[in-house]
Design a protein around this motif. Sequence first.
Motif, PDB file in Angstrom:
ATOM      1  N   ASP A 204       0.929  -1.127  -0.357  1.00  0.00           N
ATOM      2  CA  ASP A 204      -0.291  -0.044  -0.066  1.00  0.00           C
ATOM      3  C   ASP A 204       1.025   0.937   0.441  1.00  0.00           C
ATOM      4  O   ASP A 204       2.065   1.240  -0.197  1.00  0.00           O
ATOM      5  CB  ASP A 204      -1.200  -0.040   0.863  1.00  0.00           C
ATOM      6  CG  ASP A 204      -0.298  -0.216   2.615  1.00  0.00           C
ATOM      7  OD1 ASP A 204       0.762   0.779   2.543  1.00  0.00           O
ATOM      8  OD2 ASP A 204      -0.868   0.447   3.774  1.00  0.00           O
ATOM      9  N   ASP A 206       1.771   4.715   2.300  1.00  0.00           N
ATOM     10  CA  ASP A 206       1.450   5.057   3.238  1.00  0.00           C
ATOM     11  C   ASP A 206       1.436   6.579   3.590  1.00  0.00           C
ATOM     12  O   ASP A 206       2.827   7.121   3.279  1.00  0.00           O
ATOM     13  CB  ASP A 206       1.864   4.403   4.565  1.00  0.00           C
ATOM     14  CG  ASP A 206       1.532   3.007   4.797  1.00  0.00           C
ATOM     15  OD1 ASP A 206      -0.019   2.204   4.904  1.00  0.00           O
ATOM     16  OD2 ASP A 206       3.039   2.729   4.191  1.00  0.00           O
ATOM     17  N   ASP A 328      -3.171   4.710   2.803  1.00  0.00           N
ATOM     18  CA  ASP A 328      -3.595   4.852   4.204  1.00  0.00           C
ATOM     19  C   ASP A 328      -3.296   6.343   4.330  1.00  0.00           C
ATOM     20  O   ASP A 328      -1.947   7.383   4.037  1.00  0.00           O
ATOM     21  CB  ASP A 328      -2.709   4.287   5.326  1.00  0.00           C
ATOM     22  CG  ASP A 328      -3.374   2.647   5.052  1.00  0.00           C
ATOM     23  OD1 ASP A 328      -4.568   2.568   5.152  1.00  0.00           O
ATOM     24  OD2 ASP A 328      -2.402   1.475   5.612  1.00  0.00           O
TER      25      ASP A 328
HETATM   26 MN    MN Z   1      -0.335   1.133   5.926  1.00  0.00          MN
END
Ligand code: MN
Length: 404
Positions: A204, A206, A328
């Motif tokens: 992902d 962040d 995120d």
């Molecule tokens: Mn993350």
Amino acid sequence: QINEAEVVLFSVPSYACQRRTTLDNHNVTLTDALSLLAENAELSDEDGRGVAFRRAAAVLKALPAPVTAMSQLTGLPCLGDHSLRVIKDILENEASDEVESTKQSDRFKALKVLTGIFGVGSKTADRWIRDGIHNLHQLQESGATLNRAQQAGLEHYNDLNQQVTKAEADAITEIVQEAVVSVLPGAQVVLTGGFRRGKQTGHDVDFLITHPEEGREVGLMPKVVFWLESQGFLLYQKTTRNSYLEVKDGPGRPSSNMDRFERCLSIFKLAKKEERGIKVTVNTVKTRDSVRDHTQSETDQNPQSHSYERYELTNPPAHRQWRAVRVDLVVSPISQFAFALLGWTGSKLFERELRRWAGHEKAMSLSSHALYDNKQSRYLRAASEEEIFAHLGLEYIPPSERNA
Ligand code: MN
Ligand code: CTP
Ligand code: MN
């Protein structure tokens, strides 16, 4: 001793936060094997065993050369009997039966496939496996109830199980930066997680967001999310508000390792590279597309309307010009920024070891919000990561050397 001249002996301190661990791993075969056993333990709800294997793998990651003989490991910390047995098997036979049989086991394979769905943890996966669900097809057929996150996770299964590249992370950084300064000029965006540690890929992307004036960051996340949503950049998002002030157990002693910042777990719709081009093009031309797709997906809410094939596509349809990426977002007030940055840069084991060091060696409590000194009964302020390491009596370790 005759052998001492020939055998390279290693020595490393016992906490991962006392060591420099770069991405240059000289013992990939061994650390992959131990990491797989760690993952299997974690997926089986055996966290203690999981941490033990993670710590053993981290010690090997910190070594300056490949291990070639068991005698080199004498005196190294965190290598328990089980880990040593696995290492010995690999050094002697090129493979460990335990690792190979775990890898091949139906249960491990099923746990991997099911927890590969965003929003599905080991407990849910275990429940499904006990109900005879071992793969996505069986899940589809089962009529199991999926929450909104899991529906999105299943819908974008293939995209989300493909590593995010640094180039994609950079493209998303630009989008997030534009969103943030549009809704709050002067606000700052920092890339955290694995990409801040110098990794070239990740599961992902962040981000940590703050504003140099304390308090200006309040209410920022919903505005950022609204901007991103209206531009068609979000396929899914779940925002959790800041609950820091509500905690009764005090910021230094959080009841869990979860921090309480305002955060947003999301899935971005990222245009493919050739489609990205100049920003203006993305924001005008692409928006109409995105809005149309968005509307379409709203009518697709009913899981029954999806065919199973839709999730099993090995290649996206040729016409699809975007891909889903997990992102995120976390918002921190500037007063807690250094702690949030340290806490969100990882690695997960490095973070765990920092907290263990603080508690066991310094009688302090470290969280992503603050550092509390139990002996002095006061919070220790810090404006930078360097200051936090200094408070903890640790040599400063830069992000690129926190890859434990
Ligand atoms: Mn993350
Ligand atoms: N983190 C956290 N609380 C969570 C999730 C993550 O504090 N609920 C922290 C982790 O401790 C880690 C950082 O956020 O330090 C990044 O987590 P994650 O994205 O899961 O890991 P990465 O190291 O970025 O690895 P990857 O490249 O696979 O994303
Ligand atoms: Mn990450």
